[in-house]
Enzyme design. Sequence first.
Site, PDB file in Angstrom:
ATOM      1  N   ASP A  43      -9.688   6.960   9.809  1.00  0.00           N
ATOM      2  CA  ASP A  43      -9.390   7.498   8.483  1.00  0.00           C
ATOM      3  C   ASP A  43     -10.165   8.801   8.297  1.00  0.00           C
ATOM      4  OD1 ASP A  43     -12.033   6.858   7.757  1.00  0.00           O
ATOM      5  OD2 ASP A  43     -11.451   5.030   6.701  1.00  0.00           O
TER       6      ASP A  43
ATOM      7  N   TYR B 143       0.839  -1.201   0.000  1.00  0.00           N
ATOM      8  CA  TYR B 143       0.000   0.000   0.000  1.00  0.00           C
ATOM      9  C   TYR B 143       0.875   1.253   0.000  1.00  0.00           C
ATOM     10  CZ  TYR B 143      -3.798  -3.078   1.590  1.00  0.00           C
ATOM     11  OH  TYR B 143      -4.732  -4.076   1.704  1.00  0.00           O
TER      12      TYR B 143
END
Length: 300
Positions: free
Chosen positions: A85, A71
Site C-alpha cells: 500500500d 470495499y
Amino acid sequence: MTASEPAGVLLVDKPAGLTSHDVVARARRALGTRKVGHAGTLDPMATGLLVLGVGGATRLLTYVVGLGKTYEATIRLGITTTTDDAEGEVVAVARAAALRAIEDAAVHDGVALLTGAIQQVPSAVSAIKVDGRRAYDLVRAGQQVELTARAVTVSRFEVLAIRREEHAIDLDVVVDCSSGTYVRALARDLGAGLGVGGHLTRLRRTRIGRFDVADSAALDDIAVAGLRSPADAASAALPVFAVDAAEAVDLRHGRRLTGLAARLPGSPAAAIDPAGLLVGIVERRGDDVRSVVNMPEGPR
C-alpha cells in the site's frame, strides 16, 4: 450490567490516519465505559465502516467479524511497495513502455483471475499471527515473513475507472469479499500478474454484512444515542429465532429447548423474546436448541 452502563453496537466512519484502537479509545471516552471492542481492523490509511461493540454487546462482535465486506479502493499499477500500500517504501517502478503495453482488456482479464474462490497469500504487513507475534511486528523488526495462502472468496471485483499516467495506471475498483480477504493483496497480485507490480493507494470499507457506512457516525459524533440495541444488531448479523416468554426464561437459565431445532432459521441465530429483547445467541444441538451467549435483560 447496570441500567447506567451503555450496551449495544455503534457504527463509526473511521477517518484516515487513525488506528482501529484509536477509535476504540475515543469511543471509551465518549461513552464513559471501558467495555468497547471492534469487529474487523482497518489500517490507518483506510477509512470507512468500523463496527464497535459496547458493554455486554461486545460478545456479539465474534458474529460480525466473519461477515462479508465491501470495499472501494484505488489500485496503482506500475509501482511496488514493501507493504502493498501507499504507506510502504517503493521497491520497484515499472518502465513506462511496459505500462503503455497494458491494454484495458488485459486489466479486466487480470481482475477476472482474482475473482471467485481463490487462494490468497496475505500481505506480510498484516495482523496475522506467526508464532504468537503479529506479522507486521516481525516485518518491522527486520525479519522475513512468509505467510501461507488461504482460501478466500471475491464475489465482485469491478473496475470502475482506469486512469493512465506516464509511470502508473490507477484503477478505481469495488470489491465484495469474504472475511479475511486482503484488498492490498489483490492490488499486489493484479500488478504482479500484469508484470508491472502494484499497490493500494486508497481503501474505504463501506459494508460489513448488513451494516452500512451510510448509517455510521463520524468520530466526533460518537454518543450513547447512536447505539443500536443488542437485539437490533444481532438481528442484522444473524437469523432471528423468535421465542415466547417461557422459552426465553429457559434459555436465560441455561436450559435447552428440547426438540425445537427444526424451528431454527439457521445456526447460530439471535433469540428474540416477545418484548423485542435479545435473549442470547443460540445454536442447534441435535434436535435441541441451546444458548451459547446469554444477554442480560436490558435495553432492546
